[in-house]
Design an enzyme around this catalytic site. Sequence first.
Site, PDB file in Angstrom:
ATOM      1  CG  HIS A   1     -39.399  41.787  -3.596  1.00  0.00           C
ATOM      2  ND1 HIS A   1     -39.286  40.674  -2.809  1.00  0.00           N
ATOM      3  CD2 HIS A   1     -39.203  42.895  -2.675  1.00  0.00           C
ATOM      4  CE1 HIS A   1     -39.316  41.018  -1.469  1.00  0.00           C
ATOM      5  NE2 HIS A   1     -39.204  42.297  -1.487  1.00  0.00           N
TER       6      HIS A   1
ATOM      7  CG  HIS B   1     -42.567  40.912  -1.006  1.00  0.00           C
ATOM      8  ND1 HIS B   1     -42.209  40.208   0.426  1.00  0.00           N
ATOM      9  CD2 HIS B   1     -42.329  42.388  -0.500  1.00  0.00           C
ATOM     10  CE1 HIS B   1     -41.744  41.245   1.250  1.00  0.00           C
ATOM     11  NE2 HIS B   1     -41.840  42.629   0.762  1.00  0.00           N
TER      12      HIS B   1
ATOM     13  CB  CYS C   1     -64.244  29.894  -6.797  1.00  0.00           C
ATOM     14  SG  CYS C   1     -62.684  29.121  -6.084  1.00  0.00           S
TER      15      CYS C   1
ATOM     16  CG  ASP D   1     -67.301  29.000  -8.394  1.00  0.00           C
ATOM     17  OD1 ASP D   1     -67.580  30.000  -7.612  1.00  0.00           O
ATOM     18  OD2 ASP D   1     -66.968  27.791  -8.121  1.00  0.00           O
TER      19      ASP D   1
ATOM     20  CB  THR E   1     -61.789  27.007  -1.402  1.00  0.00           C
ATOM     21  OG1 THR E   1     -61.515  26.822  -2.655  1.00  0.00           O
ATOM     22  CG2 THR E   1     -62.597  26.052  -0.652  1.00  0.00           C
TER      23      THR E   1
HETATM   24  C1  RB5 Z   1     -67.851  24.967  -5.669  1.00  0.00           C
HETATM   25  O1  RB5 Z   1     -68.697  24.338  -4.894  1.00  0.00           O
HETATM   26  C2  RB5 Z   1     -66.458  25.004  -5.351  1.00  0.00           C
HETATM   27  O2  RB5 Z   1     -65.915  23.545  -5.657  1.00  0.00           O
HETATM   28  C3  RB5 Z   1     -65.580  26.089  -5.733  1.00  0.00           C
HETATM   29  O3  RB5 Z   1     -66.148  27.510  -5.672  1.00  0.00           O
HETATM   30  C4  RB5 Z   1     -64.215  26.325  -5.292  1.00  0.00           C
HETATM   31  O4  RB5 Z   1     -64.328  26.316  -3.841  1.00  0.00           O
HETATM   32  C5  RB5 Z   1     -63.198  25.464  -5.767  1.00  0.00           C
HETATM   33  O5  RB5 Z   1     -61.896  25.437  -5.631  1.00  0.00           O
END
Ligand code: RB5
Length: 145
Positions: A135, A100, A67, A10, A69
């Site tokens: 596994h 695994h 993304c 993203d 996180t």
């Molecule tokens: C975008 O701001 C953020 O929410 C996205 O990149 C991600 O961290 C979502 O899980």
Amino acid sequence: MKIKIGIACDHAGFKYKEKLKNYLENKNIKVSDYGCFSLESVDYPDFAHKLSKSILKNENSLGIQFCGTGNGINMSANKHQGIRAALCWNSHIAEQSRLHNNANVLTMPARHLEWNEVVEIVETFLSTDFEGGRHERRVNKISCN
Ligand code: RB5
């Protein structure tokens, strides 16, 4: 067989996705880019789903996605039966995810990694094979329908 890698992100992962594309292509790896294609705010599931479908159709052997996180794009990919997306923030977790879990998608948290860490994680993921054995039995139990 030459490895084919699909990549996705993203807006939060856009810069690392671009750098990764360049990095992999310089290693002569075939890369398919499922977006996004700018820093404009987008919805991460749209890109996770495109990448996941390409792997299930055997258009790519493995996927790599970002993304902010890592969680949202990872959750989205794991809604596809047959996708085993692993959220990895260090190379040990990446290694274990291949050994695994036979992970077929590597997910990274772009906002929480330096570029050198991304490279280390990617290199480990791509150079580690599934161990099989006990596994395999566990991985076969992951699908719930
Ligand atoms: C975008 O701001 C953020 O929410 C996205 O990149 C991600 O961290 C979502 O899980």
